[in-house]
Structures are given as structure tokens and as C-alpha cells.
Scaffold this active site. Structure first.
Site, PDB file in Angstrom:
ATOM      1  N   ASP A   6      18.325  14.331  20.170  1.00  0.00           N
ATOM      2  CA  ASP A   6      18.154  15.160  18.977  1.00  0.00           C
ATOM      3  C   ASP A   6      18.790  16.538  19.146  1.00  0.00           C
ATOM      4  OD1 ASP A   6      16.787  13.060  18.065  1.00  0.00           O
ATOM      5  OD2 ASP A   6      14.809  14.038  17.982  1.00  0.00           O
ATOM      6  N   TYR A   9      22.394  16.592  18.266  1.00  0.00           N
ATOM      7  CA  TYR A   9      22.542  16.530  16.816  1.00  0.00           C
ATOM      8  C   TYR A   9      22.353  17.932  16.223  1.00  0.00           C
ATOM      9  CZ  TYR A   9      21.771  15.005  11.997  1.00  0.00           C
ATOM     10  OH  TYR A   9      21.863  14.830  10.655  1.00  0.00           O
ATOM     11  N   ASP A  10      21.280  18.574  16.664  1.00  0.00           N
ATOM     12  CA  ASP A  10      20.981  19.914  16.157  1.00  0.00           C
ATOM     13  C   ASP A  10      22.125  20.881  16.459  1.00  0.00           C
ATOM     14  OD1 ASP A  10      18.612  18.867  15.333  1.00  0.00           O
ATOM     15  OD2 ASP A  10      17.429  19.679  16.996  1.00  0.00           O
ATOM     16  N   SER A  19       9.969  -5.156 -12.569  1.00  0.00           N
ATOM     17  CA  SER A  19       8.879  -5.166 -11.601  1.00  0.00           C
ATOM     18  C   SER A  19       8.695  -6.605 -11.132  1.00  0.00           C
ATOM     19  CB  SER A  19       7.613  -4.584 -12.215  1.00  0.00           C
ATOM     20  OG  SER A  19       6.998  -5.545 -13.004  1.00  0.00           O
ATOM     21  N   GLU A  66      10.486 -10.293   2.589  1.00  0.00           N
ATOM     22  CA  GLU A  66      10.597  -8.879   2.956  1.00  0.00           C
ATOM     23  C   GLU A  66       9.241  -8.213   2.826  1.00  0.00           C
ATOM     24  OE1 GLU A  66      13.216  -7.235   0.021  1.00  0.00           O
ATOM     25  OE2 GLU A  66      14.854  -8.605   0.503  1.00  0.00           O
ATOM     26  N   LYS A  87       6.611  -5.737   1.334  1.00  0.00           N
ATOM     27  CA  LYS A  87       6.505  -5.010   0.070  1.00  0.00           C
ATOM     28  C   LYS A  87       6.068  -3.592   0.401  1.00  0.00           C
ATOM     29  CE  LYS A  87       4.987  -5.386  -4.692  1.00  0.00           C
ATOM     30  NZ  LYS A  87       4.639  -3.988  -4.927  1.00  0.00           N
ATOM     31  N   ASP A  96       5.029   0.209   0.202  1.00  0.00           N
ATOM     32  CA  ASP A  96       4.142   0.887  -0.733  1.00  0.00           C
ATOM     33  C   ASP A  96       4.661   2.300  -0.981  1.00  0.00           C
ATOM     34  OD1 ASP A  96       2.094   1.064  -2.436  1.00  0.00           O
ATOM     35  OD2 ASP A  96       0.506   1.135  -0.924  1.00  0.00           O
ATOM     36  N   ARG A  98      12.122   4.813 -11.144  1.00  0.00           N
ATOM     37  CA  ARG A  98      12.098   3.634 -11.994  1.00  0.00           C
ATOM     38  C   ARG A  98      11.673   4.003 -13.414  1.00  0.00           C
ATOM     39  NH1 ARG A  98       7.969  -0.081 -12.994  1.00  0.00           N
ATOM     40  NH2 ARG A  98       8.809  -1.969 -13.911  1.00  0.00           N
ATOM     41  N   GLU A 119      13.212   1.598  -1.913  1.00  0.00           N
ATOM     42  CA  GLU A 119      11.900   2.234  -1.981  1.00  0.00           C
ATOM     43  C   GLU A 119      11.921   3.525  -1.171  1.00  0.00           C
ATOM     44  OE1 GLU A 119      10.051   0.306  -3.814  1.00  0.00           O
ATOM     45  OE2 GLU A 119       7.939   0.843  -3.520  1.00  0.00           O
ATOM     46  N   TYR A 131      16.691  -2.737  -0.799  1.00  0.00           N
ATOM     47  CA  TYR A 131      16.467  -4.183  -0.864  1.00  0.00           C
ATOM     48  C   TYR A 131      17.082  -4.843  -2.092  1.00  0.00           C
ATOM     49  CZ  TYR A 131      12.665  -2.123  -3.597  1.00  0.00           C
ATOM     50  OH  TYR A 131      11.944  -1.365  -4.472  1.00  0.00           O
ATOM     51  N   LYS A 179      12.116 -13.710  -2.190  1.00  0.00           N
ATOM     52  CA  LYS A 179      13.206 -13.759  -3.160  1.00  0.00           C
ATOM     53  C   LYS A 179      14.024 -15.011  -2.895  1.00  0.00           C
ATOM     54  CE  LYS A 179      13.360  -8.755  -3.149  1.00  0.00           C
ATOM     55  NZ  LYS A 179      14.036  -7.539  -2.702  1.00  0.00           N
ATOM     56  N   LYS A 220       0.534 -10.453  -2.475  1.00  0.00           N
ATOM     57  CA  LYS A 220      -0.181  -9.240  -2.081  1.00  0.00           C
ATOM     58  C   LYS A 220      -1.170  -9.508  -0.952  1.00  0.00           C
ATOM     59  CE  LYS A 220      -0.014  -5.802  -4.405  1.00  0.00           C
ATOM     60  NZ  LYS A 220       0.013  -5.250  -5.758  1.00  0.00           N
ATOM     61  N   CYS A 228     -37.241  14.751   9.563  1.00  0.00           N
ATOM     62  CA  CYS A 228     -36.808  13.369   9.685  1.00  0.00           C
ATOM     63  C   CYS A 228     -37.277  12.575   8.466  1.00  0.00           C
ATOM     64  CB  CYS A 228     -37.386  12.763  10.965  1.00  0.00           C
ATOM     65  SG  CYS A 228     -37.122  10.985  11.079  1.00  0.00           S
ATOM     66  N   CYS A 259     -40.122  10.006   9.921  1.00  0.00           N
ATOM     67  CA  CYS A 259     -41.404  10.408  10.502  1.00  0.00           C
ATOM     68  C   CYS A 259     -41.796  11.845  10.165  1.00  0.00           C
ATOM     69  CB  CYS A 259     -41.382  10.224  12.019  1.00  0.00           C
ATOM     70  SG  CYS A 259     -40.369  11.449  12.868  1.00  0.00           S
ATOM     71  N   CYS A 307     -33.618  13.743  15.081  1.00  0.00           N
ATOM     72  CA  CYS A 307     -35.056  13.796  14.842  1.00  0.00           C
ATOM     73  C   CYS A 307     -35.715  14.041  16.189  1.00  0.00           C
ATOM     74  CB  CYS A 307     -35.518  12.463  14.257  1.00  0.00           C
ATOM     75  SG  CYS A 307     -37.265  12.127  14.525  1.00  0.00           S
ATOM     76  N   CYS A 365     -41.447   8.468  16.285  1.00  0.00           N
ATOM     77  CA  CYS A 365     -40.723   8.182  15.044  1.00  0.00           C
ATOM     78  C   CYS A 365     -40.535   6.674  14.927  1.00  0.00           C
ATOM     79  CB  CYS A 365     -39.373   8.892  15.041  1.00  0.00           C
ATOM     80  SG  CYS A 365     -38.364   8.472  13.610  1.00  0.00           S
TER      81      CYS A 365
HETATM   82  S1  IVH Z   1      12.371  -6.195  -5.503  1.00  0.00           S
HETATM   83  C1  IVH Z   1      13.763  -7.560  -9.407  1.00  0.00           C
HETATM   84  N1  IVH Z   1      11.663  -5.822  -2.994  1.00  0.00           N
HETATM   85  O1  IVH Z   1       7.484  -3.355  -5.727  1.00  0.00           O
HETATM   86  C2  IVH Z   1      13.072  -7.219  -8.161  1.00  0.00           C
HETATM   87  N2  IVH Z   1      10.536  -4.589  -4.691  1.00  0.00           N
HETATM   88  O2  IVH Z   1       5.917  -4.560  -7.820  1.00  0.00           O
HETATM   89  C3  IVH Z   1      12.417  -5.895  -8.195  1.00  0.00           C
HETATM   90  N3  IVH Z   1       8.827  -3.051  -3.825  1.00  0.00           N
HETATM   91  O3  IVH Z   1       9.137  -1.779  -8.385  1.00  0.00           O
HETATM   92  C4  IVH Z   1      11.889  -5.369  -6.955  1.00  0.00           C
HETATM   93  N4  IVH Z   1       9.139  -3.501  -1.694  1.00  0.00           N
HETATM   94  O4  IVH Z   1       8.907  -0.517  -6.155  1.00  0.00           O
HETATM   95  C5  IVH Z   1      11.450  -5.488  -4.278  1.00  0.00           C
HETATM   96  N5  IVH Z   1      11.164  -5.555  -0.723  1.00  0.00           N
HETATM   97  C6  IVH Z   1      10.951  -5.228  -2.020  1.00  0.00           C
HETATM   98  C7  IVH Z   1       9.980  -4.272  -2.399  1.00  0.00           C
HETATM   99  C8  IVH Z   1       9.808  -3.992  -3.741  1.00  0.00           C
HETATM  100  C9  IVH Z   1       8.460  -2.772  -2.572  1.00  0.00           C
HETATM  101  C10 IVH Z   1       8.250  -2.438  -5.024  1.00  0.00           C
HETATM  102  C11 IVH Z   1       9.254  -1.867  -5.997  1.00  0.00           C
HETATM  103  C12 IVH Z   1       8.991  -2.598  -7.269  1.00  0.00           C
HETATM  104  C13 IVH Z   1       7.580  -3.042  -7.091  1.00  0.00           C
HETATM  105  C14 IVH Z   1       7.254  -4.237  -7.946  1.00  0.00           C
END
Ligand code: IVH
Length: 667
Positions: free
Chosen positions: A32, A35-36, A81, A113, A115, A117, A136, A172, A224, A289, A313, A407, A410, A425, A431
Site C-alpha cells: 500500500d 501505491y500511496d 428486479s 451468484e 445476491k 445486499d 436503479r 451492486e 453481474y 441465471k 433468498k 431484586c 426477592c 441481587c 433469593c
Molecule cells: S441480476 C435482470 N444479480 O437484487 C436481472 N441482481 O432483487 C436483475 N442483486 O436489483 C438483477 N446481487 O440490486 C442480479 N448477482 C446479482 C445480484 C443482484 C444483488 C440485486 C440487484 C437487483 C435486486 C433484485
């Protein structure tokens, strides 16, 4: 280009390369600090000649002043979504529909993949240069967050060649857990508000109008998906897309993997689920997918979600609930533990209705009050916790929780020792709650192991005043037991038999079962091994107890205080009179001590300690102490006026330690 201009270009190229190695390949080339150093040099060159500054310069990630608001950005290709499935059955139904629509029998190839958050973003690079980033929003119109997204270091300002003329990648933005925790810790230290979870923190950071604030937030991004591509054919599979994104320098999840059919999906889901808590970022499920683009296109979309992808989920690990009240439970050693009684809520795969708040400081820190709506979290197998109060939903007049002065069970005075989190206590065995907990502990599996003496039975016995101390248990009659609710003659007889069996116990079990503060199984065993008998332990003073391996001054004080109490001594005598026995143990060298296997001989006069003390200290570390020197002796410890034994040691060539040498060794 020569001179400073060439140097600046070279520095930009180097810095971009290091970013790529670090964020995309996960294989940094330089420390690092290097880099700095490069970054500093570039800044200096640019400061000396502002004409050297380019749009893609890494120094320009945080440029410009706070904007008034985010401009709207229309998404040329809508940001969709995903539909969710919550179990295997729903996933199979999804897969079946895809097969039917495609008229395909063989298992489909999916890309699985994590998901993530966080927040979905669409980021556009034109001629390789980062041009625009948008949230989005409602899927067709988002907000322009270019200035903020530019501050994310894992995101290249310029794509690696050969880059398409235009690329809009979808991904994301999120906050890795380590950064989230650091940021909250710092906020707490400054007395500022903390974010309840990484997702909120990421959203809050991305929507900062002042990019300088976003820049200080530890955001990251993973890509993704594809929005648009020009000047290069769109990849014909999701695997191909991920490879392309990676090749132009965009960070892609290392967890993405091609799998076959539903079985492959489920295997991936279970595997990632098991590793979920070890990942550096929060995920709330898995996305599957269909790999081939031709199949994706044939399946198409249904309103807002594709028919070729689905989110599986994980059980939600956070949920809202309402606090009915905050109560104080009295434990075995009198500790008052605040517990929030909640409206039952399903979270992390179980129904939660009680959540410990640990101590009064924690209650005040989180400011939990009766009537509050709270975020309850249960991640993995961790005990559930209250993450935060939703202040906006606090009912008017909700009063802060205060530590009771008496307490709740008691009525004895509650004391809080300065510097200690716990309030206690002072009722001790008078007690009912402490009595009950102490009896349960005494009867527990790893203590006296009295089968069938559960909390309901103990509660009844204590309430009816039939049992006050462990010894009383052994005076119970079959008739007394059979008279308890839900206790037939058969179970009464079984319990009596279990009590009888438990009378033949061991010293470590007894010591553990007595419920001495801070004496768990390990300490009980160490005490038993060291002293060999209860009498020896009861006769020992605090100092000698401290010499037991791993027993510190606090525990030693608790042990000494326990046996100094007349009530406890009477209780132990009563146990013996009731017929409870435990064989003495041979005071034993700790087989796992640092000096295990070594034999010592002590001779002469020691000044800073007695010979007994030296001997105990050695034994406590696993050594053997012998009286005569032989070839098997490892060391001779010689104090002043050492005579024949020292001579013998020298004759046999055995190492000799003086008192200081012994001290060093013991340390
Ligand atoms: S694909 C047409 N891949 O989940 C496909 N979404 O519930 C659209 N998300 O709006 C999304 N990880 O914010 C895709 N590996 C992933 C994801 C992902 C998180 C989120 C994304 C999307 C939401 C849908």
C-alpha cells in the site's frame, strides 16, 4: 510527450494497474505504501501544472463541490428486479416452467451468484472512460450518482483495453462488513448516529450530495449484468459476460459459478449459505441465471422481472417486532439481566420472543423501551439481538428503562460494583431465583447430572419450600415428589433413582456444581487436580489458589470467598451427611503444562519463595519434583547453601538453575 506529462501518464497507468491487481485480480503487486507514494507524486505533478490533470486521473475521484440534487437519468434498457423463491419446491417450479417454455429436457446450465445486499447501479464507460453512474430508481428512471460512484476505488475510471466503444455494466454497490464496522465504531466514538446495517450505510453513503463524504465511506462494487454494449458483440452467455467484465477491469464476484440443473443450484445454495457469515460482505440469498443468452432471450420478461433468473433468498435474518416489556432476570450468581419480551417474530429460521440485552448499559446505549418497535437480528446460529430501535415508531410517553433498586424476585437490595457491567441481587441463597438457578446448575448434566430434575420440577420444589439447598434434594421422599404436578409415581421413582446415582460423583463435578462465581468446568478441574481434595482447597488461602494454572486473582478471590462463607461450609457438610461422596484425587502434574515431562530437584535455601511454593509452581506447570538427583533429572534448582545434591548434579552434567533462573523459567 516528455518530462512531467509523460511521467504523469505513466503514474496514472501504474495506479490503474495496481487498482486492477488489487480489486479485480485480488493479487496486489506492490505494498500500500508504494501505491500511496505513486499517488502523492501524481498529485504533486498535477498541482504544479493543472494542465496535466485528465478526467480519468485517480486524483479526480473526488472532484467538484456538493451538488444541489441528483439529476434524473433515464435507463435506455430498464433495470429489472428479480422474482424470489424461498424454498426448494418453488425453485423446482421455476426450473420446470423454464424447461416447458424452452421445450428442453436436459438439465439447464445456470450461473449461480451471491445476491449482494446493496444497491443496484448502472455504470457507463464511453471509449473506455467512466461517463455516468445511475441508481436503479423505479427501474426506468434513476438518479445520477456519478460523482459518488467515482469515489469507489474498486471501480476503474478507465477500462482496460480492448474495451468496447460503449459499455453499460450493471452491478451492486455495497459496504463490506469490515468497513461498516469500522465506520460505526468511529461514529460511536464521536457520539454520532450509527447505521443499522451495511445496506443502509451503503445507500446513505451513495446518496450523499457531497462526494467528499462518499469518498470517506468504505464502499465497494461488484458487477453481474449488462445494460448496453456497442462496438463489441454481446457475450452469448452469463459466463461469457462475467469473463468480459473481468477482462475490462471490472470487479466480479469470486463466488460466481456455473452449475447444472436444480441439483447444482441447491448444492451451491447450501454451500454458500454455510459460508455466509464468513464472507466479507452481506448477502441475502443466491441468484440463479440461465447461462445461455439465446435461452434468456426466448424466455424473456414478465412485467418487471426476467423469466430466466430468480433469487433464492436465505431466511431473513432481520425483522421488525415490538417490545412488550423489558424485564430483569435473576441468574444463579444474582446477576440481573435485562431481557426484552417481544411480540413473537420469525427471523433467521426461528421464532424469537425473548432477546437478552446483556446489561443496563446496553439497554441505555440502544435506548430500548417498552412499546418500541425494534429491528431484531438472528444471523446464522448466533443468539438473536436487538440491532436498533425504530425511533419514529416510539409510542408517546415511552419511558427509559431503569435498573431496579430491589431484586424483582426477592426484594433484596441490588448492587452494582463500580467498573462492572453487571448489577447483582444481594439476596444470595435467600433469593428464590438464585436458589432455583443454583439448584438447576447443581443438577445439570456436567455437574451432578441428576436426570429428570428440570426447571419445572425445581421451580415447584422451591416454590413449595421443599428444597432450599442442594442437600435438601437428597431428603426428598417418593411421596413428596409424586405430589408435584405432572409427576407420576413412575417419574418420582426415576428421579429418586437418579438422585441416588448422583451421590457418587467426582471432585471436579462437585466443584463445578457448587456454582462458585467464575468457576466453570475447566477451572473446577484445575482446582481439583491441583489440590486433590475438597479439604485441601477449603484450607487454601487466596494466594495458593492463585497458583493453580490459569486461575487469576479475581477467580481466586471468588473461590476463597465462597469457602469462607459459613453458609457454604454448612451446605457442603450437609451434602456429605446426605451421603454425597467424591473420591480424592492425587494432586497431579498438569499433563499439558509447559514443563510436562521434566523432573526437577530443589536444594538449598530459596529467598524469595519457600520450597513448597517453588514445588507447587513447577507442578502446576506439569513438572515432576523429585528428592534425589539422577540421570533422569532435567534441572536442579539450587538456593544458597546447596550441598551434596548440587555436587551430584555437577558431576552428572545436569543443568543447574539459581533462584532467578527458576523465576525466569516459571515466567
Ligand atoms: S441480476 C435482470 N444479480 O437484487 C436481472 N441482481 O432483487 C436483475 N442483486 O436489483 C438483477 N446481487 O440490486 C442480479 N448477482 C446479482 C445480484 C443482484 C444483488 C440485486 C440487484 C437487483 C435486486 C433484485
Amino acid at each position: 510527450m516528455t518530462g512531467p506529462a509523460a511521467r504523469a501518464a505513466w503514474l496514472r497507468e501504474q495506479l490503474a494497474l495496481h487498482d486492477y491487481r488489487y480489486y479485480v485480480l485480488d493479487d496486489p503487486q506492490v505494498p500500500d505504501a508504494e501505491y500511496d507514494r505513486l499517488m502523492r507524486e501524481l498529485r504533486q505533478l498535477e498541482a504544479a501544472d493543472p494542465q496535466l490533470v485528465t478526467a480519468d486521473s485517480p486524483t479526480q475521484r473526488v472532484a467538484g463541490s456538493p451538488g444541489a440534487a441528483f439529476r434524473a437519468v433515464a435507463h435506455t434498457v430498464p433495470m429489472l428486479s428479480l422474482d424470489n423463491v424461498f424454498n426448494e419446491e418453488e425453485l423446482r417450479a421455476f426450473d420446470r416452467r423454464a424447461h416447458e417454455r424452452l421445450g428442453e429436457d436436459a438439465p439447464l446450465t445456470y450461473v449461480a451468484e451471491p445476491k449482494l445486499d446493496g444497491l443496484a447501479v448502472a455504470v457507463t464507460w464511453r471509449d473506455g472512460l467512466l461517463e455516468r453512474a445511475a441508481t436503479r430508481g423505479d427501474g426506468s428512471t434513476g438518479e445520477d450518482v456519478t460523482a459518488n460512484v467515482r469515489t469507489i476505488r474498486s471501480l476503474p475510471q478507465r477500462l482496460r483495453a480492448p474495451a468496447p466503444a460503449l459499455l453499460e455494466a450493471r452491478g451492486e454497490v455495497f459496504m463490506p462488513l469490515a468497513g461498516f464496522e469500522r465506520m460505526n465504531r468511529e461514529a460511536r466514538e464521536r457520539g454520532e448516529k450509527v447505521f443499522v446495517n451495511p445496506r443502509n450505510a451503503a445507500a446513505g453513503s451513495l446518496r450523499q450530495l457531497d462526494a467528499r463524504i462518499s469518498a470517506a465511506r468504505p464502499l465497494a462494487a461488484l458487477f453481474y449484468g449488462l445494460g448496453r454494449i456497442e462496438g463489441l458483440a454481446a457475450p452469448d452467455s452469463q459466463q461469457g459476460l462475467l469473463a468480459l467484465l473481468r477482462s475490462v477491469g471490472l470487479p466480479v464476484s469470486k463466488e460466481a459459478r456455473a452449475v447444472q440443473g436444480v441439483e447444482g443450484c441447491l448444492e451451491y445454495y447450501r454451500d454458500l449459505g454455510a459460508r455466509r457469515s464468513a464472507l466479507p460482505y452481506q448477502i441475502d440469498g443466491v441468484v440463479y441465471k440461465i447461462d445461455r443468452r439465446s435461452e434468456q432471450e426466448r424466455l424473456g420478461f414478465l412485467s418487471r422481472a426476467p423469466r430466466w433468473a430468480v433469487a433464492h433468498k436465505f431466511p431473513a435474518d432481520e425483522a421488525l417486532s415490538v417490545v412488550r416489556e423489558v424485564e430483569f432476570q435473576v441468574g444463579r450468581t444474582g446477576t440481573l439481566t435485562p431481557v426484552a419480551r417481544l411480540e413473537p417474530v420469525f427471523v433467521g429460521g426461528v421464532t424469537v420472543s425473548n432477546v437478552t440485552l446483556h446489561n443496563i448499559d446496553e439497554v441505555h446505549r440502544k435506548d430500548v423501551r417498552s412499546g418500541d418497535t425494534v429491528i431484531v437480528r438472528r444471523a446464522g446460529d448466533v443468539i438473536p439481538e436487538i440491532v436498533a430501535v425504530v425511533i419514529e415508531r416510539r409510542p408517546p410517553g415511552a419511558a427509559p428503562v431503569t435498573l431496579p433498586q430491589c431484586c424483582p424476585v426477592c426484594g433484596s437490595v441490588v448492587l452494582r460494583v463500580e467498573g462492572e457491567a453487571a448489577a447483582r441481587c444481594t439476596g444470595g441463597f435467600t433469593c428464590r431465583a438464585q436458589r432455583q438457578e443454583a439448584l438447576l446448575h447443581f443438577a445439570s448434566r456436567r455437574a451432578l447430572d441428576i436426570e429428570g430434575l428440570g426447571d419445572k420440577v425445581v421451580e415447584q420444589l422451591v416454590e413449595r419450600n421443599e428444597v432450599a439447598s442442594p442437600a435438601d434434594l437428597y431428603r426428598l421422599s417418593a411421596a413428596q415428589l409424586a405430589a408435584l404436578p405432572r409427576m407420576g409415581e413412575k417419574s418420582a421413582a426415576n428421579l429418586l433413582a437418579a438422585l441416588e446415582r448422583s451421590k457418587h460423583t467426582t471432585l471436579p463435578r462437585l466443584l463445578f456444581g457448587l456454582g462458585i462465581r467464575d468457576v466453570g468446568e475447566v477451572t473446577a478441574l484445575a482446582l481439583a487436580r491441583h489440590f486433590g481434595s475438597l479439604e485441601a482447597l477449603m484450607a487454601a488461602d487466596e494466594d495458593s489458589i492463585q497458583r493453580v494454572p490459569d486461575v487469576g486473582p479475581v477467580v481466586a478471590a471468588h473461590v476463597a470467598a465462597f469457602f469462607a462463607s459459613a453458609a457454604h461450609r454448612t451446605g457442603i457438610r450437609a451434602l456429605q451427611e446426605a451421603g454425597v461422596t467424591w473420591p480424592d484425587m492425587v494432586p497431579q502434574a498438569a499433563a499439558d503444562g509447559v514443563l510436562a515431562g521434566r523432573t526437577f530437584v530443589i536444594t538449598g535455601t530459596l529467598t524469595g519463595m519457600t520450597r513448597e511454593q517453588a514445588q507447587q509452581a513447577l507442578v502446576a506447570r506439569g513438572a515432576r519434583v523429585s528428592n534425589s538427583v539422577s540421570k533422569k533429572t532435567s534441572y536442579v534448582v539450587a538456593g544458597s547453601d546447596a550441598g551434596l545434591k548440587l555436587a551430584k548434579a555437577q558431576e552428572l552434567g545436569i543443568p543447574v538453575l539459581d533462584e532467578q533462573g527458576l523465576r525466569d523459567l516459571l515466567r
